[in-house]
Design a protein around this motif. Structure first.
Motif, PDB file in Angstrom:
ATOM      1  N   LEU A 209       0.830  -1.203   0.000  1.00  0.00           N
ATOM      2  CA  LEU A 209       0.000   0.000   0.000  1.00  0.00           C
ATOM      3  C   LEU A 209       0.870   1.261   0.000  1.00  0.00           C
ATOM      4  O   LEU A 209       0.595   2.225  -0.740  1.00  0.00           O
ATOM      5  N   ALA A 210       1.923   1.251   0.824  1.00  0.00           N
ATOM      6  CA  ALA A 210       2.828   2.404   0.870  1.00  0.00           C
ATOM      7  C   ALA A 210       3.510   2.618  -0.474  1.00  0.00           C
ATOM      8  O   ALA A 210       3.633   3.759  -0.955  1.00  0.00           O
ATOM      9  N   ASP A 211       3.938   1.514  -1.108  1.00  0.00           N
ATOM     10  CA  ASP A 211       4.587   1.627  -2.422  1.00  0.00           C
ATOM     11  C   ASP A 211       3.625   2.195  -3.450  1.00  0.00           C
ATOM     12  O   ASP A 211       4.033   2.978  -4.337  1.00  0.00           O
ATOM     13  N   ALA A 212       2.335   1.824  -3.346  1.00  0.00           N
ATOM     14  CA  ALA A 212       1.350   2.340  -4.303  1.00  0.00           C
ATOM     15  C   ALA A 212       1.178   3.843  -4.139  1.00  0.00           C
ATOM     16  O   ALA A 212       1.081   4.579  -5.141  1.00  0.00           O
ATOM     17  N   ASN A 225      -7.299  -1.520  -7.321  1.00  0.00           N
ATOM     18  CA  ASN A 225      -8.345  -2.520  -7.106  1.00  0.00           C
ATOM     19  C   ASN A 225      -7.754  -3.867  -6.684  1.00  0.00           C
ATOM     20  O   ASN A 225      -8.335  -4.583  -5.864  1.00  0.00           O
ATOM     21  N   ARG A 226      -6.601  -4.203  -7.250  1.00  0.00           N
ATOM     22  CA  ARG A 226      -5.949  -5.461  -6.856  1.00  0.00           C
ATOM     23  C   ARG A 226      -5.535  -5.420  -5.387  1.00  0.00           C
ATOM     24  O   ARG A 226      -5.641  -6.414  -4.659  1.00  0.00           O
ATOM     25  N   LEU A 227      -5.060  -4.263  -4.938  1.00  0.00           N
ATOM     26  CA  LEU A 227      -4.669  -4.135  -3.531  1.00  0.00           C
ATOM     27  C   LEU A 227      -5.896  -4.218  -2.611  1.00  0.00           C
ATOM     28  O   LEU A 227      -5.822  -4.782  -1.515  1.00  0.00           O
ATOM     29  N   VAL A 228      -7.025  -3.656  -3.062  1.00  0.00           N
ATOM     30  CA  VAL A 228      -8.255  -3.752  -2.279  1.00  0.00           C
ATOM     31  C   VAL A 228      -8.687  -5.208  -2.148  1.00  0.00           C
ATOM     32  O   VAL A 228      -9.081  -5.665  -1.064  1.00  0.00           O
ATOM     33  N   GLU A 229      -8.610  -5.958  -3.257  1.00  0.00           N
ATOM     34  CA  GLU A 229      -8.969  -7.385  -3.202  1.00  0.00           C
ATOM     35  C   GLU A 229      -7.985  -8.168  -2.327  1.00  0.00           C
ATOM     36  O   GLU A 229      -8.374  -9.081  -1.587  1.00  0.00           O
ATOM     37  N   ASP A 256     -11.157   6.704  12.459  1.00  0.00           N
ATOM     38  CA  ASP A 256     -10.729   6.311  13.811  1.00  0.00           C
ATOM     39  C   ASP A 256      -9.283   6.753  14.041  1.00  0.00           C
ATOM     40  O   ASP A 256      -8.398   6.423  13.249  1.00  0.00           O
ATOM     41  N   PRO A 257      -9.016   7.496  15.101  1.00  0.00           N
ATOM     42  CA  PRO A 257      -7.656   8.019  15.316  1.00  0.00           C
ATOM     43  C   PRO A 257      -6.585   6.934  15.366  1.00  0.00           C
ATOM     44  O   PRO A 257      -5.493   7.131  14.822  1.00  0.00           O
ATOM     45  N   ALA A 258      -6.878   5.807  15.996  1.00  0.00           N
ATOM     46  CA  ALA A 258      -5.875   4.747  16.128  1.00  0.00           C
ATOM     47  C   ALA A 258      -5.551   4.131  14.769  1.00  0.00           C
ATOM     48  O   ALA A 258      -4.378   3.938  14.420  1.00  0.00           O
ATOM     49  N   PHE A 259      -6.597   3.842  13.975  1.00  0.00           N
ATOM     50  CA  PHE A 259      -6.352   3.262  12.657  1.00  0.00           C
ATOM     51  C   PHE A 259      -5.698   4.284  11.730  1.00  0.00           C
ATOM     52  O   PHE A 259      -4.780   3.940  10.964  1.00  0.00           O
ATOM     53  N   ALA A 260      -6.179   5.512  11.781  1.00  0.00           N
ATOM     54  CA  ALA A 260      -5.589   6.547  10.921  1.00  0.00           C
ATOM     55  C   ALA A 260      -4.119   6.748  11.246  1.00  0.00           C
ATOM     56  O   ALA A 260      -3.274   6.901  10.338  1.00  0.00           O
ATOM     57  N   ALA A 261      -3.788   6.717  12.537  1.00  0.00           N
ATOM     58  CA  ALA A 261      -2.386   6.874  12.935  1.00  0.00           C
ATOM     59  C   ALA A 261      -1.550   5.715  12.418  1.00  0.00           C
ATOM     60  O   ALA A 261      -0.386   5.905  12.018  1.00  0.00           O
ATOM     61  N   HIS A 262      -2.133   4.517  12.429  1.00  0.00           N
ATOM     62  CA  HIS A 262      -1.390   3.355  11.922  1.00  0.00           C
ATOM     63  C   HIS A 262      -1.071   3.528  10.442  1.00  0.00           C
ATOM     64  O   HIS A 262       0.096   3.410  10.036  1.00  0.00           O
ATOM     65  N   TYR A 263      -2.087   3.800   9.625  1.00  0.00           N
ATOM     66  CA  TYR A 263      -1.865   3.887   8.180  1.00  0.00           C
ATOM     67  C   TYR A 263      -1.058   5.123   7.803  1.00  0.00           C
ATOM     68  O   TYR A 263      -0.141   5.036   6.958  1.00  0.00           O
ATOM     69  N   ASP A 264      -1.357   6.253   8.422  1.00  0.00           N
ATOM     70  CA  ASP A 264      -0.595   7.458   8.091  1.00  0.00           C
ATOM     71  C   ASP A 264       0.821   7.381   8.630  1.00  0.00           C
ATOM     72  O   ASP A 264       1.719   8.092   8.129  1.00  0.00           O
ATOM     73  N   GLY A 265       1.026   6.540   9.645  1.00  0.00           N
ATOM     74  CA  GLY A 265       2.382   6.320  10.133  1.00  0.00           C
ATOM     75  C   GLY A 265       3.205   5.515   9.157  1.00  0.00           C
ATOM     76  O   GLY A 265       4.440   5.621   9.114  1.00  0.00           O
ATOM     77  N   ILE A 266       2.529   4.668   8.352  1.00  0.00           N
ATOM     78  CA  ILE A 266       3.234   3.916   7.310  1.00  0.00           C
ATOM     79  C   ILE A 266       3.604   4.837   6.163  1.00  0.00           C
ATOM     80  O   ILE A 266       4.728   4.800   5.638  1.00  0.00           O
ATOM     81  N   ALA A 268       2.286   8.990   4.836  1.00  0.00           N
ATOM     82  CA  ALA A 268       1.395  10.143   5.006  1.00  0.00           C
ATOM     83  C   ALA A 268       0.268  10.098   3.984  1.00  0.00           C
ATOM     84  O   ALA A 268       0.515   9.919   2.780  1.00  0.00           O
ATOM     85  N   GLY A 269      -0.971  10.224   4.459  1.00  0.00           N
ATOM     86  CA  GLY A 269      -2.123  10.227   3.557  1.00  0.00           C
ATOM     87  C   GLY A 269      -2.637   8.853   3.190  1.00  0.00           C
ATOM     88  O   GLY A 269      -3.615   8.737   2.437  1.00  0.00           O
ATOM     89  N   LEU A 270      -2.012   7.784   3.712  1.00  0.00           N
ATOM     90  CA  LEU A 270      -2.404   6.433   3.305  1.00  0.00           C
ATOM     91  C   LEU A 270      -3.824   6.100   3.770  1.00  0.00           C
ATOM     92  O   LEU A 270      -4.566   5.421   3.034  1.00  0.00           O
TER      93      LEU A 270
END
Length: 295
Positions: A209-212, A225-229, A256-266, A268-270
């Protein structure tokens, strides 16, 4: 007309013998003066077996009463009762009726050998029941705790940012849902190795996801779409995830702050990019993200 002999104690029930008191049960057979002429109901009470069972044993010739009244009522003698005692004992030991008949009536049967074989079967059943009991304990723990891992194991598998309170919080929030039950049932069968494999798979997806995002992949594109699947497949290790449910998760990942922090920590904007990609994939399959519900 033959009448049953009635003496003090004749109708006192002896109960069904247990494995630890088999010898006592055999020795407790009454003498002829006490027992001749007992009715089916009296024998049922004395031995702790049902009248229906006594009738069945009579019908198949396993234990027939020797006496009958002029009206045709069955009456059991002391000899009949002794045979019934032995039948009850062998039934308590787990022998089926055909095997009991052979033990009682076939002089060529090796009775000790038959009992040893039954003992082996009982030991196997006990072992199986112990395994089932252990499995039930794990299932109960999984439903109550979610993860059957120590705090140290969780940290080693999921990393230093993992909060060991999350499973308890998830149970409090989702414990009455079908998805939690599915998650718990799968969790009960998993050890540290299986959870490590799942954690590695999730980490691989996070990197993809980060590479995308770094590559400028657009939500709704074939690659997105492949990443979503792929996310649906990975999440399936917890419970089956429909596309509508995935849309609901996408909203939570962003809001959700906890989930957003996880993905954005990987990256920014993820969190927003991933939610948008899930929504675009859902639209392509005829699902309106704005009205999607957890189903």
């Amino acid at each position: 007309m033959i009448q049953p002999v009635r003496r003090p104690g004749t109708l006192k029930p002896s109960g069904s013998p247990h494995l630890a008191s088999v010898a006592t049960a055999v020795r407790s057979t009454p003498d002829a003066a006490e027992a001749d002429g007992l009715t089916v109901g009296q024998v049922s009470t004395r031995l702790g077996v049902t009248v229906r069972a006594l009738h069945h044993w009579d019908d198949i010739g396993l234990a027939r009463p020797s006496l009958r009244t002029a009206a045709g009522y069955r009456l059991y003698t002391a000899g009949d009762l002794e045979r019934l005692h032995r039948i009850v004992v062998y039934r308590e030991l787990g022998l089926d009726l055909d095997r009991i008949r052979a033990v009682l009536d076939d002089s060529t049967v090796d009775v000790p050998g038959a009992l040893r074989a039954q003992r082996t079967q009982v030991a196997q059943r006990i072992d199986r029941l112990q395994q089932l009991s252990a499995g039930l304990d794990r299932m109960i723990d999984a439903h109550e705790r979610g993860l059957l891992l120590t705090v140290e194991q969780q940290a080693a598998i999921f990393g230093p940012d993992w909060n060991p309170d999350w499973p308890a919080q998830a149970r409090q929030r989702y414990g009455d849902t079908t998805q939690w039950q599915q998650y718990a049932e799968r969790s009960a069968a998993r050890g540290p190795e299986e959870w490590q494999a799942i954690a590695d798979t999730i980490a691989d997806l996070d990197r993809a996801l980060a590479d995308a995002v770094d590559a400028g992949v657009t939500p709704g594109s074939p690659e997105a779409n492949r990443l979503v699947e792929r996310h649906r497949e990975v999440f399936g290790s917890y419970f089956p995830l429909t596309r509508q449910m995935q849309v609901c998760l996408g909203r939570m990942f962003e809001a959700d702050p906890a989930f957003a922090a996880h993905y954005d920590g990987i990256r920014a904007g993820l969190a927003t990019w991933f939610r948008q990609s899930i929504d675009a994939s859902a639209r392509a399959r005829g699902i309106d993200p704005d009205t999607a519900t957890w189903q």
